[in-house]
Design a protein around this motif. Structure first.
Motif, short mmCIF file in Angstrom:
data_model
loop_
_atom_site.label_atom_id
_atom_site.label_comp_id
_atom_site.label_asym_id
_atom_site.label_seq_id
_atom_site.Cartn_x
_atom_site.Cartn_y
_atom_site.Cartn_z
N PRO A 25 29.13 47.61 33.09
CA PRO A 25 29.57 46.71 34.16
C PRO A 25 28.99 47.17 35.51
O PRO A 25 28.98 48.37 35.80
N ALA A 26 28.50 46.22 36.28
CA ALA A 26 27.90 46.56 37.57
C ALA A 26 28.70 45.93 38.70
O ALA A 26 29.21 44.81 38.57
N TYR A 27 28.83 46.68 39.77
CA TYR A 27 29.56 46.21 40.95
C TYR A 27 28.71 46.45 42.19
O TYR A 27 27.82 47.30 42.19
N ASP A 28 29.04 45.72 43.24
CA ASP A 28 28.38 45.97 44.52
C ASP A 28 28.98 47.22 45.18
O ASP A 28 28.36 47.84 46.04
N LEU A 29 30.24 47.54 44.77
CA LEU A 29 30.89 48.74 45.31
C LEU A 29 31.98 49.19 44.35
O LEU A 29 32.79 48.38 43.90
N GLU A 74 33.24 40.75 52.76
CA GLU A 74 31.81 40.51 53.00
C GLU A 74 31.16 39.84 51.80
O GLU A 74 29.94 39.67 51.74
N GLY A 75 31.97 39.54 50.78
CA GLY A 75 31.44 38.87 49.60
C GLY A 75 30.95 39.82 48.52
O GLY A 75 30.35 39.39 47.54
N LEU A 76 31.23 41.12 48.69
CA LEU A 76 30.78 42.08 47.67
C LEU A 76 31.73 42.06 46.48
O LEU A 76 32.92 41.82 46.62
N ARG A 77 31.15 42.36 45.31
CA ARG A 77 31.94 42.47 44.09
C ARG A 77 32.43 43.92 44.00
O ARG A 77 31.62 44.84 43.88
N VAL A 78 33.75 44.08 44.05
CA VAL A 78 34.32 45.42 44.23
C VAL A 78 35.18 45.82 43.03
O VAL A 78 35.89 44.98 42.47
N ALA A 79 35.09 47.08 42.64
CA ALA A 79 36.04 47.64 41.67
C ALA A 79 36.73 48.83 42.34
O ALA A 79 36.09 49.63 43.01
N VAL A 80 38.07 48.91 42.16
CA VAL A 80 38.83 50.04 42.70
C VAL A 80 39.40 50.81 41.51
O VAL A 80 40.03 50.21 40.63
N VAL A 81 39.16 52.11 41.49
CA VAL A 81 39.60 52.94 40.37
C VAL A 81 40.69 53.90 40.88
O VAL A 81 40.46 54.64 41.84
N GLU A 82 41.87 53.85 40.24
CA GLU A 82 42.98 54.69 40.72
C GLU A 82 43.78 55.23 39.53
O GLU A 82 44.35 54.45 38.77
N PRO A 83 43.84 56.54 39.40
CA PRO A 83 44.59 57.11 38.27
C PRO A 83 46.12 57.11 38.46
O PRO A 83 46.86 57.06 37.50
N GLY A 84 46.58 57.17 39.70
CA GLY A 84 48.03 57.29 39.95
C GLY A 84 48.60 56.01 40.52
O GLY A 84 47.97 54.95 40.45
N PRO A 85 49.81 56.08 41.08
CA PRO A 85 50.39 54.90 41.71
C PRO A 85 49.56 54.47 42.92
O PRO A 85 48.89 55.30 43.54
N ILE A 86 49.59 53.19 43.23
CA ILE A 86 48.87 52.67 44.40
C ILE A 86 49.46 53.31 45.66
O ILE A 86 50.67 53.28 45.88
N GLY A 87 48.59 53.85 46.50
CA GLY A 87 49.07 54.47 47.73
C GLY A 87 50.03 55.61 47.48
O GLY A 87 50.99 55.79 48.21
N GLY A 88 49.77 56.40 46.45
CA GLY A 88 50.73 57.43 46.05
C GLY A 88 50.40 58.82 46.57
O GLY A 88 51.17 59.75 46.34
N GLY A 89 49.30 58.98 47.27
CA GLY A 89 48.95 60.31 47.79
C GLY A 89 49.41 60.48 49.23
O GLY A 89 50.57 60.25 49.55
N ALA A 90 48.48 60.87 50.10
CA ALA A 90 48.82 61.07 51.51
C ALA A 90 49.40 59.78 52.10
O ALA A 90 50.24 59.82 53.01
N THR A 91 48.97 58.63 51.57
CA THR A 91 49.46 57.34 52.07
C THR A 91 50.98 57.26 51.97
O THR A 91 51.65 56.78 52.88
#
Lengths: 426, 81, 366
Positions: free
Chosen positions: C2-6, C25-42
């Protein structure tokens, strides 16, 4: 300056009282702490209108000379420094121990159902506790619901305080409870208690295989809908006392770093001498597994004797403990929660009472931490003590990560005290 | 232990037996102890100091547990916080 | 493959903001996260949106970022509340620092007003009565960061982006990323893993800097502004291995968030009762009534810190198609939107509106 003692006992219920009595019998310096203003724990909670039961009076007499501090809340504890910080109504104070015995008991399992947050809806043991301290129920219509022997004990207490107990709604099936009753001859004292309890509840209908579908009311409770073996029954009432059994209160053990069991509702893991995984820390009673008063008293005595090095006296009690644990197993088996009890809540039902989080708001998440971050479920004043136990049942979520101070909400001043700071410099 | 204690719950005078809890005194006046985060009324649940649903203001101290506090003569209690 | 723009590694607020800016900006994006969303310093921080000015580059990034937060003010779930910041000083040294801050704010057109002791008491009656003075920044605000992060990712998703949740980027290779389940993704990779960034980019000197926070029960209307002692970063925190400063925030629900502490060289998340006690006593100096408020829990979190206090934003030298946005220390929530615009401009080869040089990933390390 910290007050030091040889054996510090946390919790003045049957287990803690037995532990304190056993340890004090050896001439060592024992101290007893409890959050309640009086000794007795929940089962022997002081009743302002009635005399304490004989066994409770006896247990209290045996610790008459033991030093005690009641009405305190634990803030923090440090197993390596063997220090404990508490606060009372005015001050923070510290206690040092050589050996520590945890007898922190249990809490009620409050499963969510529609209307469950209306004023007038309490736990079953919850209403019993309130009534013993003068909560007015004379002439009030009460429905007692949930599961387990506590329902009968609570109903009997409520009747003794002149409440009109309209019904007992027990989720366990009739044939299971009757099979259990028929096996009670193996524990003659239990049989006698059961007979006595039934006599005190004469005329109160018991619905088996029945659950509360909803509590009704606009702002306060006015009635309940129960599902009694598939038949919907509406009852107008002033109180609904609903408890689905007990869960161990293992929080203090967790704070100290004690190993817990892997159960849905974790308990403090102990060995035969009631020793926890932490050096010089013992645990006894409901906090190491729900099993009732007899088990608690025997475990307390074993822990007390073991803590002062009287291993042979402690070992002599093993057979009695085995017998009490067999009874506990039979109770647990009889009152195993039916899957229906986990599906009482609808999407709009409040699960986290501190942060007003509904069941629907939680369904999107696959673990407790993600749900907490997004919804603040379990992050309010009770710190998940109520909803965490419920969600462990509903979703199988393991609720507790790293223990966090304070163990109970505490004044910031109690966390800022200098002497505490000195001793815990890492 | 047979004395009576007098206190005020939201400016209503209440008399209860010595040894009673503040929760028991409040119950004589109102079933609603506090408002939840979204403003819904709540009353005690556990009766033993773990659910924090019975929090009221006692003698100016916010978030005091009514079920864990014995009544004292002259106490002033505010609900609805 | 699979290919992504980011491909964004890390769904903290910085990663989520960068993913959203790229998706917009119209880019095709994938976000990879092993833990809970916003679960670190956030999740560990306070969610204070603050015009922080301890260095010119920090101030520039904060000012560049803050206007974007206005778009979240109407989003109920973001819990945006414009409480303003009240910088306070308890002595002459503090007044000097406050005066310098006022000058910097005035020069940069950040709306603010100086308060004398009497005006301070009127603004916040719970403040100690012997403070020297204060500086009010009415435009500052607070949000609930884990929830904002989720909302950002929802928007990424609405624009066709993919969230690979409970997956972890374990290696950067051949112009792409390898995940813990063996999946390979092709495309430029943005490492936005906060404190975990060096696991993928060992050449970056980002160190965890531990902090403590306490949250109280609800005390509505007890405090109105986020109250921060003016020595917060410069004198109180600075470069010391361990420091405390008063930083107290009224949450929209009436709770108080009480901070702050900073420590280097700590790895465990156990609360240090000694440092917590010092931190609280510092807060009592400014807000004596806090001592009677009830704490519900204390916790620690780790800020991703760099040696000069500035984040690393941009292409990672000597690596093909690898980018970084990390090391924001305690200011990642405030500066996430500006970081995202700066990054996307660089990614697309456009001239950024902010000079990227101070945030160059390997600055001063080569």
């Amino acid at each position: 300056m910290a007050e030091r003692c040889d054996v510090l006992v946390i919790g003045a219920g049957p287990a803690g009282l037995a532990a304190a009595a056993a340890a004090a019998g050896q001439g060592v310096d024992v101290m007893l702490l409890d959050a309640q203003p009086r000794a007795g724990g929940q089962v022997w909670r002081h009743d302002i209108a009635h005399r304490a039961p004989r066994r409770a009076r006896h247990a209290l007499r045996r610790v008459a000379a033991v030093k005690r501090h009641f009405g305190i809340r634990v803030v923090d504890a440090d197993a390596s420094a063997r220090m404990l910080r508490v606060e009372d109504a005015l001050h923070a104070r510290e206690f040092g121990w050589d050996r520590l015995i945890l007898a922190t008991g249990a809490r009620e399992l409050c499963l969510p159902f529609p209307g469950g947050t209306l004023p007038g809806v309490t736990g079953a043991g919850g209403l019993q506790a309130l009534v013993k301290q003068g909560w007015p129920v004379s002439g009030k219509r009460v429905v007692v619901a949930g599961s387990g022997p506590l329902l009968l004990a609570a109903a009997a207490s409520l009747r003794a305080h002149r409440a009109r107990v309209l019904a007992i709604v027990e989720q366990a099936a009739r044939h299971d409870v009757h099979a259990f009753a028929r096996a009670l001859w193996r524990w003659p004292d239990k049989l006698a208690q059961a007979v006595q309890l039934r006599a005190r509840l004469l005329g109160v209908p018991i619905h088996y295989g029945a659950v509360v579908r909803a509590a009704r009311g606009d702002g306060t409770l006015c009635g309940v809908e129960i599902d009694s073996a598939g038949v919907s029954v509406e009852l107008a009432c002033d109180h609904l006392a609903a408890g689905f059994g007990l869960v161990p209160d293992a929080g203090f053990g967790r704070l100290l770093g004690c190993e817990l069991t892997a159960a849905t509702q974790p308990a403090i893991r102990v060995d035969a001498l009631q020793r926890t995984s932490v050096e010089s820390v013992f645990a006894a009673g409901e906090c190491c597994g729900i099993g009732g008063m007899d088990k608690a008293r025997i475990e307390g005595a074993i822990a007390g004797h073991a803590a002062v090095g009287d291993e042979s006296v402690a070992r002599a009690l093993f057979a009695a403990r085995d017998r009490a644990r067999r009874f506990a197993d039979a109770v647990a088996h009889t009152f195993t929660l039916d899957p229906r009890t986990r599906t009482l809540a609808d999407g709009e039902t409040t699960v986290c009472r501190c942060e007003d989080v509904t069941l629907d708001a939680l369904r999107a998440f696959h673990d407790a931490r993600a749900a907490k971050l997004a919804t603040r479920c379990g992050m309010g004043a009770c710190q998940g003590r109520i909803c965490g136990a419920a969600l462990a049942e509903l979703f199988g979520w393991s609720w507790h990560g790293h223990p966090r101070q304070p163990l109970f909400p505490a004044r910031l001043a109690s966390l800022a005290d200098e002497s505490l700071a000195r001793r815990s410099c890492p | 232990m047979n004395g009576m204690v007098h206190l005020r719950i939201d400016d209503v005078a209440v008399e209860v037996a010595e040894g009673a809890s503040v929760a028991a005194a409040i119950a004589r006046v109102t079933p609603r102890f506090r408002l939840s985060r979204s403003g819904r009324p709540r009353g005690p649940l556990c009766g033993m100091g773990v659910c924090f649903e019975c929090r009221v203001t006692i003698g100016g101290e916010a978030h005091a547990l009514a079920c864990m506090t014995p009544v004292r003569e002259g106490m002033q209690v505010r609900t609805g916080g | 493959m699979p290919a992504y723009d980011l491909i964004v590694a890390g769904a903290g607020i910085v990663g989520a903001a960068c993913a959203l800016a790229a998706a917009e900006e119209g880019l095709r994006v994938a976000v990879v996260e092993p833990g809970p969303i916003g679960g670190g310093a956030t999740a560990a921080g306070m969610g204070h949106l603050v015009a922080m000015d301890e260095s010119p580059a920090e101030f520039a990034l904060a000012r560049y970022s803050l206007p974007w937060w206005e778009a979240w003010a109407e989003e109920a779930a973001a819990e945006f509340r414009r409480c303003g910041t009240l910088w306070v000083a308890d002595d002459e040294t503090g007044m000097v620092s406050l005066q310098a801050r006022f000058a910097r704010f005035a020069a940069a057109d950040v709306a603010c007003e100086r308060l004398d002791a009497a005006a301070l008491r009127e603004a916040e009656p719970e403040l100690a009565h012997d403070l020297a003075g204060g500086l009010r920044v009415p435009g500052d605000a607070v949000v609930y960061p884990p929830q904002v992060t989720r909302l950002m990712l929802d928007r990424v998703n609405a624009r066709g982006g993919a969230l690979l949740h409970r997956r972890k980027v374990v290696a950067l290779e051949n112009g792409g990323a390898r995940l813990d389940d063996g999946t390979r993704l092709a495309g430029p990779v943005l490492v936005a893993c906060g404190c975990d960034t060096p696991a993928l980019l060992p050449e970056l000197a980002i160190r965890p800097r531990r902090g403590h926070l306490v949250v109280t029960d609800r005390y509505p209307d007890w405090l109105h502004h986020q109250v921060v002692e003016t020595g917060y970063a410069a004198s109180a925190h600075g470069d010391a291995d361990e420091s405390v400063a008063c930083n107290v925030q009224p949450r929209p629900g009436g709770q108080l968030l009480v901070g702050s502490s900073r420590e280097y060289g700590r790895t465990g998340n156990a609360v240090s009762m000694s440092l917590l006690a010092r931190m609280l006593r510092r807060c009592f100096r400014f807000l004596p009534g806090l001592a009677r408020c009830k704490a519900l829990r204390a916790w620690t979190g780790f800020r991703p810190a760099t040696s000069d206090g500035l984040p690393c934003i941009g292409a990672v030298p000597s690596r093909r198609n690898v980018w970084v946005a990390a090391g924001h220390e305690g200011l990642g929530v405030t500066t996430a939107p500006g970081t995202a615009r700066l990054f996307v401009d660089l990614l697309l080869g456009r001239a950024p509106r902010l000079d990227p040089a101070p945030y160059a990933p390997l600055r001063g390390m080569t």
